[in-house]
Design a protein around this motif. Structure first.
Motif, PDB file in Angstrom:
ATOM      1  N   GLN A  72      12.929   4.249   1.025  1.00  0.00           N
ATOM      2  CA  GLN A  72      13.306   3.422   2.246  1.00  0.00           C
ATOM      3  C   GLN A  72      12.147   3.385   3.557  1.00  0.00           C
ATOM      4  OE1 GLN A  72      17.086   4.898   3.547  1.00  0.00           O
ATOM      5  NE2 GLN A  72      18.094   3.993   1.651  1.00  0.00           N
ATOM      6  N   ASP A  73      11.295   4.447   3.436  1.00  0.00           N
ATOM      7  CA  ASP A  73      10.319   4.501   4.851  1.00  0.00           C
ATOM      8  C   ASP A  73       9.145   4.032   4.187  1.00  0.00           C
ATOM      9  OD1 ASP A  73       9.595   6.445   2.941  1.00  0.00           O
ATOM     10  OD2 ASP A  73       9.265   8.142   4.585  1.00  0.00           O
ATOM     11  N   HIS A 119       5.830  -3.585   2.038  1.00  0.00           N
ATOM     12  CA  HIS A 119       6.402  -5.176   2.076  1.00  0.00           C
ATOM     13  C   HIS A 119       5.415  -5.735   2.959  1.00  0.00           C
ATOM     14  CE1 HIS A 119      10.088  -3.891   0.418  1.00  0.00           C
ATOM     15  NE2 HIS A 119      10.081  -2.663   1.068  1.00  0.00           N
ATOM     16  N   VAL A 159       7.567   1.239   4.158  1.00  0.00           N
ATOM     17  CA  VAL A 159       7.360   0.077   4.466  1.00  0.00           C
ATOM     18  C   VAL A 159       6.332  -0.603   4.198  1.00  0.00           C
ATOM     19  CG1 VAL A 159       8.979   0.163   6.359  1.00  0.00           C
ATOM     20  CG2 VAL A 159       6.680   0.862   6.820  1.00  0.00           C
ATOM     21  N   TYR A 160       5.078   0.124   3.917  1.00  0.00           N
ATOM     22  CA  TYR A 160       3.827  -0.673   3.638  1.00  0.00           C
ATOM     23  C   TYR A 160       3.761  -1.431   2.324  1.00  0.00           C
ATOM     24  CZ  TYR A 160       3.737   4.124   1.949  1.00  0.00           C
ATOM     25  OH  TYR A 160       4.083   5.403   1.020  1.00  0.00           O
ATOM     26  N   PHE A 214       4.677  -5.675   6.713  1.00  0.00           N
ATOM     27  CA  PHE A 214       3.908  -4.205   7.459  1.00  0.00           C
ATOM     28  C   PHE A 214       2.782  -4.766   8.032  1.00  0.00           C
ATOM     29  CE2 PHE A 214       1.336  -0.582   6.809  1.00  0.00           C
ATOM     30  CZ  PHE A 214       2.015   0.307   7.496  1.00  0.00           C
TER      31      PHE A 214
END
Lengths: 95, 318, 250
Positions: A76-77, A82, A79-80, A85
């Motif tokens: 979940q963390d 996606h 994010v890079y 980001f």
């Protein structure tokens, strides 16, 4: 000893070419051929499919919801992974 | 697990449902949730397959080929719906055979409406129109229920069921536009099926034992009395359109409430049928038990054959 | 010629109608839900074919006639189905064996009907052959499964094949209408299907570990409208509404 019963099968149907097989439901059958025929009769009565997979339910290994924390939360963390980001100026087109 | 731990889990569980999250088979669930779902889903499944019998009674006598194939397809759908629902139930750790055992031993209940006889062709119309109409009112909200497999089965059921009620209404309409004899047949069917259809939506709220918990788990979105009112409100104008009379002298539109007032339901009759003393309880049950018992050699043979084939395959490999 | 064609079509259609009717009795009473659904699909296919045939036949006669007039308003002697398809659902073994003994024939028949000079019949055959191919596969699988299952099931299937065998030969007889239509290039010469039929049936029965009856006494008459005693009851049931309430729309 209790008698052996028709095992449970999971049915996956491709509704049209280009789409993946999707889980449609389950049914009982004595063997794979019967499972396939039953799946055709039960789950494609209204032209719902062009291809069927059947697999005996007991052959499926499923993850345990109790492990969901360690299995799925670590992603979940990150994010890079996606595209959102990364900050780019609006002038950059086609990226 | 300590009592406190269970209590914590239950709180988390209830909160998930309150947030409209779905519960899936392998998720932890309170034992009561599991049992209630087994009871309700299997009752629903039993109703589908017992429900095949009163209509199946007319397949061979359907008055035209068009009606025959439509009725046959409808009864077949009911078998399909029973199958989807038994499958959903099996995800809760009980087998279809065990569920049949409960039905055949009289331990499990099914919808009492199927214990009434289908005596004329018009009953095929009345069942489709009224019984399926009442069933749809009950079922549509279940597409959104908290237990994932049940909700998914219901989506499929509702999608397929949409032709059933139309089919029934069309039969009624044809009869009502036909000869006086046909119209009388339609009226007679309405007379006999109206009250049982109202009862089908369950005992009054005051008598209903499961309502509050079922609401919380989204097994129910409205109370029995609300559903019944909804059914009456939508069905009475349809009867008017057909030109036949609902057999209730107390039925009257109430401007103030915006609903129909209706007469007293004979709950004694309802409980009598539920307890097994309706006109066809014994016939329905023996039809199911016979089908099951007569099919035993077939099911056993299929397993025996599958094992022989498997052994042959293994032999060829080694 | 029109009259021969009409009679020829009825001869084909009645087989589908009567077998569809027999299967319709079973819905809700089979060994389990899956088989109920499967057999109903076969019944629906057969009744669908029946409607196509009768709708075509209705255009060939003088005056207003509907598929239902043809389906329901004849007397027993005017139904031309073979004796095999009217035999009762004695037990599931009979249901499967009757289906199998008909399906093998039906598939061969449909293949030939595709070569008919009559375009409408060809269209019906082109659609029907896919249905019938599946029926034959389904019933063959089940004959093998139940024949080569348990001792009890083998006994029951042997009983069924022994009971139904005498009705098989009739499938290959030509009626007068058949002969007239064969010479026009419209009808299938069913007498030519016989060898292939018994070869295929024997192959499946052998795989099912069943004994092929060496009985050479065959029954016939259905194609001439002389039926077994079961037929009258089947028709009484099927025609009940149309006979009790004539000339009404349903």
């Amino acid at each position: 000893m209790s008698k052996k019963k028709w095992p449970l099968w999971e049915v996956f149907v491709r509704s049209k070419n280009g789409l993946e097989h999707r889980h449609f439901g389950s049914l009982h059958a004595a063997d794979a051929e019967m499972a396939l025929e039953n799946a055709r009769d039960v789950y494609t009565r209204r032209s719902e499919g062009v291809s069927i997979w059947v697999v005996e339910s007991s052959n499926i290994t499923a993850s345990n919801p109790a492990d969901n924390g360690e299995l799925f939360e670590p992603a979940q963390d990150k994010v890079y992974r996606h595209p959102t980001f990364y900050n780019l100026p609006d002038e950059v087109k086609h990226m | 697990m300590s009592e406190q731990e269970v209590k914590n889990l239950e709180e988390i569980f209830e909160a998930r449902i309150a947030r409209d999250e779905k519960i899936e088979p392998k998720d932890w669930m309170p034992e009561k949730y599991r049992k209630t779902h087994i009871r309700q889903i299997s009752q629903h499944a039993h109703s589908e397959i017992i429900g095949m019998l009163p209509e199946g009674n007319w397949i061979t006598r359907a008055p035209s080929l068009r009606r025959k194939v439509a009725l046959l397809a409808k009864v077949q759908d009911e078998a399909g719906h029973g199958l989807y629902l038994y499958s959903a139930c099996e995800t809760l750790g009980i087998s279809r055979d065990e569920l049949y055992e409960q039905l055949h031993s009289g331990k499990a209940k099914y919808s009492s409406i199927f214990n009434y006889p289908t005596v004329t062709w018009a009953d095929m119309g009345a069942i489709g129109w009224l019984v399926d109409g009442a069933a749809i009112i009950n079922q549509v909200p279940l597409c959104n229920t908290s237990y994932g497999p049940y909700a998914r089965a219901m989506v499929r059921v509702c999608k397929e069921e949409s032709f059933h009620q139309r089919q029934g209404f069309e039969i009624m309409l044809t009869l009502c536009n036909g000869s006086p004899e046909q119209k009388a047949m339609a009226q007679d069917a309405l007379n006999r099926w109206w009250w049982p259809s109202l009862m089908m939506l369950g005992p009054t709220d005051a008598e209903s034992v499961h309502t509050e918990q079922s609401m919380k788990w989204k097994l129910k979105r409205k109370t029995n009395d609300e559903l019944r009112q909804q059914f009456i409100d939508q069905t009475v104008p349809q009867a008017e359109l057909l030109g036949i009379t609902v057999p209730d002298p107390d039925l009257k539109w109430n401007e103030e409430t915006g609903h129909y007032d209706f007469g007293e339901i004979d709950w004694d009759e309802f409980w009598q049928v539920v307890k097994g003393h309706g006109p066809c309880n014994k016939e329905r049950m023996s039809a199911r038990v016979n089908a099951w018992n007569n099919g035993e050699w077939v099911r056993d043979a299929a397993i025996a054959h599958a094992e022989k084939k498997q052994n042959k395959k293994l032999k060829n490999v080694s | 010629m029109k009259n021969d064609l009409y009679n020829y079509i009825l001869g084909i259609a009645d087989n589908s109608l009567i077998l569809g009717q027999r299967l319709g009795e079973l819905c809700g009473h089979g060994p389990n839900l899956e088989t109920d659904i499967a057999l109903t699909n076969i019944s629906l296919d057969l009744l669908g074919q029946t409607r196509s045939y009768f709708q075509y036949a209705a255009t060939l006669v003088e005056g207003e006639k509907t598929e239902d007039d043809i389906a329901f308003m004849r007397t027993e002697r005017d139904y031309k189905n073979v004796l095999l398809v009217e035999q009762p659902n004695t037990h599931f073994g009979f249901v499967i064996m009757r289906q199998f003994l008909f399906d093998v024939y039906h598939l061969q028949f449909m293949k030939k009907l595709q070569q008919s000079k009559d375009e409408t019949l060809v269209a019906i055959a082109n659609k029907g052959i896919k249905e019938v191919s599946y029926h034959e596969r389904f019933s063959s699988d089940w004959v093998i499964r139940l024949g080569d299952g348990t001792d009890e099931s083998r006994e029951k299937m042997q009983e069924a094949v022994n009971g139904l065998w005498r009705y098989t030969n009739e499938l290959f007889q030509l009626t007068e209408a058949d002969k007239a239509m064969v010479s026009e290039g419209i009808a299938v010469d069913v007498s030519t299907l016989k060898d292939e039929y018994y070869a295929k049936v024997s192959e499946v029965l052998k795989e099912a570990t069943l004994t092929i009856p060496d009985d050479n006494y065959f029954q016939k008459g259905g194609k001439e409208g002389i039926h077994t005693e079961h037929m009258g009851y089947l028709l009484a049931d099927m025609q009940y509404m149309q006979r009790s309430y004539p000339n009404m729309k349903w």
